[in-house]
Design a protein around this motif. Structure first.
Motif, PDB file in Angstrom:
ATOM      1  N   UNK A 206       0.824  -1.205   0.000  1.00  0.00           N
ATOM      2  CA  UNK A 206       0.000   0.000   0.000  1.00  0.00           C
ATOM      3  C   UNK A 206       0.863   1.261   0.000  1.00  0.00           C
ATOM      4  N   UNK A 207       0.266   2.354  -0.461  1.00  0.00           N
ATOM      5  CA  UNK A 207       0.966   3.639  -0.472  1.00  0.00           C
ATOM      6  C   UNK A 207       1.208   4.099   0.957  1.00  0.00           C
ATOM      7  N   UNK A 208       2.386   4.618   1.203  1.00  0.00           N
ATOM      8  CA  UNK A 208       2.740   5.095   2.543  1.00  0.00           C
ATOM      9  C   UNK A 208       2.176   6.493   2.756  1.00  0.00           C
ATOM     10  N   UNK A 209       1.790   6.881   3.945  1.00  0.00           N
ATOM     11  CA  UNK A 209       1.723   6.041   5.135  1.00  0.00           C
ATOM     12  C   UNK A 209       0.525   5.100   5.062  1.00  0.00           C
TER      13      UNK A 209
ATOM     14  N   UNK B 127      -4.846  -8.826   7.768  1.00  0.00           N
ATOM     15  CA  UNK B 127      -4.719  -8.745   6.313  1.00  0.00           C
ATOM     16  C   UNK B 127      -5.481  -7.565   5.740  1.00  0.00           C
ATOM     17  N   UNK B 128      -6.065  -6.743   6.612  1.00  0.00           N
ATOM     18  CA  UNK B 128      -6.894  -5.619   6.178  1.00  0.00           C
ATOM     19  C   UNK B 128      -6.063  -4.342   6.094  1.00  0.00           C
ATOM     20  N   UNK B 129      -6.088  -3.693   4.935  1.00  0.00           N
ATOM     21  CA  UNK B 129      -5.471  -2.381   4.803  1.00  0.00           C
ATOM     22  C   UNK B 129      -6.489  -1.379   5.333  1.00  0.00           C
ATOM     23  N   UNK B 130      -6.184  -0.822   6.489  1.00  0.00           N
ATOM     24  CA  UNK B 130      -7.123   0.073   7.164  1.00  0.00           C
ATOM     25  C   UNK B 130      -7.095   1.452   6.523  1.00  0.00           C
TER      26      UNK B 130
ATOM     27  N   UNK C  69      -6.715   8.303  13.142  1.00  0.00           N
ATOM     28  CA  UNK C  69      -6.747   8.736  14.541  1.00  0.00           C
ATOM     29  C   UNK C  69      -6.553   7.534  15.462  1.00  0.00           C
ATOM     30  N   UNK C  70      -6.138   7.814  16.671  1.00  0.00           N
ATOM     31  CA  UNK C  70      -5.920   6.753  17.657  1.00  0.00           C
ATOM     32  C   UNK C  70      -7.219   6.008  17.944  1.00  0.00           C
ATOM     33  N   UNK C  71      -8.330   6.717  17.987  1.00  0.00           N
ATOM     34  CA  UNK C  71      -9.622   6.092  18.262  1.00  0.00           C
ATOM     35  C   UNK C  71     -10.027   5.149  17.135  1.00  0.00           C
ATOM     36  N   UNK C  72      -9.822   5.565  15.894  1.00  0.00           N
ATOM     37  CA  UNK C  72     -10.161   4.706  14.758  1.00  0.00           C
ATOM     38  C   UNK C  72      -9.289   3.456  14.740  1.00  0.00           C
ATOM     39  N   UNK C  73      -7.993   3.630  15.007  1.00  0.00           N
ATOM     40  CA  UNK C  73      -7.079   2.496  15.017  1.00  0.00           C
ATOM     41  C   UNK C  73      -7.438   1.516  16.130  1.00  0.00           C
TER      42      UNK C  73
ATOM     43  N   UNK D 100     -10.380   1.019  17.412  1.00  0.00           N
ATOM     44  CA  UNK D 100     -11.617   0.336  17.017  1.00  0.00           C
ATOM     45  C   UNK D 100     -11.324  -0.798  16.034  1.00  0.00           C
ATOM     46  N   UNK D 101     -10.420  -0.568  15.087  1.00  0.00           N
ATOM     47  CA  UNK D 101     -10.062  -1.600  14.106  1.00  0.00           C
ATOM     48  C   UNK D 101      -9.363  -2.770  14.800  1.00  0.00           C
ATOM     49  N   UNK D 102      -8.455  -2.470  15.731  1.00  0.00           N
ATOM     50  CA  UNK D 102      -7.753  -3.526  16.462  1.00  0.00           C
ATOM     51  C   UNK D 102      -8.739  -4.353  17.271  1.00  0.00           C
ATOM     52  N   UNK D 103      -9.658  -3.693  17.960  1.00  0.00           N
ATOM     53  CA  UNK D 103     -10.642  -4.419  18.765  1.00  0.00           C
ATOM     54  C   UNK D 103     -11.527  -5.295  17.875  1.00  0.00           C
ATOM     55  N   UNK D 104     -11.916  -4.774  16.715  1.00  0.00           N
ATOM     56  CA  UNK D 104     -12.743  -5.559  15.782  1.00  0.00           C
ATOM     57  C   UNK D 104     -11.953  -6.774  15.294  1.00  0.00           C
ATOM     58  N   UNK D 105     -10.674  -6.593  14.995  1.00  0.00           N
ATOM     59  CA  UNK D 105      -9.808  -7.687  14.540  1.00  0.00           C
ATOM     60  C   UNK D 105      -9.680  -8.772  15.605  1.00  0.00           C
ATOM     61  N   UNK D 106      -9.644  -8.376  16.870  1.00  0.00           N
ATOM     62  CA  UNK D 106      -9.512  -9.326  17.969  1.00  0.00           C
ATOM     63  C   UNK D 106     -10.854  -9.916  18.407  1.00  0.00           C
ATOM     64  N   UNK D 107     -11.941  -9.496  17.748  1.00  0.00           N
ATOM     65  CA  UNK D 107     -13.263 -10.016  18.102  1.00  0.00           C
ATOM     66  C   UNK D 107     -13.849  -9.381  19.344  1.00  0.00           C
ATOM     67  N   UNK D 108     -13.365  -8.208  19.694  1.00  0.00           N
ATOM     68  CA  UNK D 108     -13.853  -7.489  20.877  1.00  0.00           C
ATOM     69  C   UNK D 108     -14.888  -6.456  20.446  1.00  0.00           C
ATOM     70  N   UNK D 109     -15.651  -5.981  21.404  1.00  0.00           N
ATOM     71  CA  UNK D 109     -16.632  -4.929  21.142  1.00  0.00           C
ATOM     72  C   UNK D 109     -15.873  -3.626  20.922  1.00  0.00           C
ATOM     73  N   UNK D 110     -16.279  -2.884  19.888  1.00  0.00           N
ATOM     74  CA  UNK D 110     -15.623  -1.611  19.614  1.00  0.00           C
ATOM     75  C   UNK D 110     -16.002  -0.592  20.676  1.00  0.00           C
ATOM     76  N   UNK D 111     -15.084   0.305  21.039  1.00  0.00           N
ATOM     77  CA  UNK D 111     -15.403   1.327  22.040  1.00  0.00           C
ATOM     78  C   UNK D 111     -16.445   2.289  21.492  1.00  0.00           C
ATOM     79  N   UNK D 112     -17.229   2.854  22.402  1.00  0.00           N
ATOM     80  CA  UNK D 112     -18.231   3.818  21.976  1.00  0.00           C
ATOM     81  C   UNK D 112     -17.532   5.070  21.481  1.00  0.00           C
ATOM     82  N   UNK D 113     -18.082   5.652  20.428  1.00  0.00           N
ATOM     83  CA  UNK D 113     -17.518   6.895  19.907  1.00  0.00           C
ATOM     84  C   UNK D 113     -17.746   7.997  20.928  1.00  0.00           C
TER      85      UNK D 113
END
Length: 84
Positions: A34-37, A43-46, A53-57, A59-72
């Motif tokens: 993928x183009x940097x950054x 395997x997902x290009x986020x 943002x830290x919050x978006x990242x 949320x993606x990590x939690x979704x990848x681990x099968x956890x509930x995403x934090x509330x916005x």
């Protein structure tokens, strides 16, 4: 941001940093990366060619681990007005 998230969640963090000129070579494009950054979780290009943002990242990590995403977090009046 990444070391903090790596300490919180059971993930392996790998950071690759090169001079900008190396990302713009023919050899880099031939690797079909993928183009940097870019941020890749599993395997997902986020995000590609932009920041995240830290919050978006998180949320993606939690979704990848099968956890509930934090509330916005709800933004207050001044945050919405000044974009902070």
């Amino acid at each position: 941001m990444l070391p903090r998230l790596g300490a919180i969640y059971p993930i392996e963090v790998e950071v690759t940093s090169k001079p900008k000129a190396e990302y713009q070579t023919d050899e880099y494009f031939e690797l079909d990366l993928p183009a940097a950054p870019a941020v890749i979780v599993g395997n997902e290009i986020v995000v590609e060619g932009a920041n995240i943002s830290a919050q978006e990242l998180e949320a993606v990590i939690r979704r990848h681990l099968g956890m509930v995403e934090p509330e916005a977090s709800k933004k207050g009046f001044f945050s919405r007005l000044f974009g902070k």
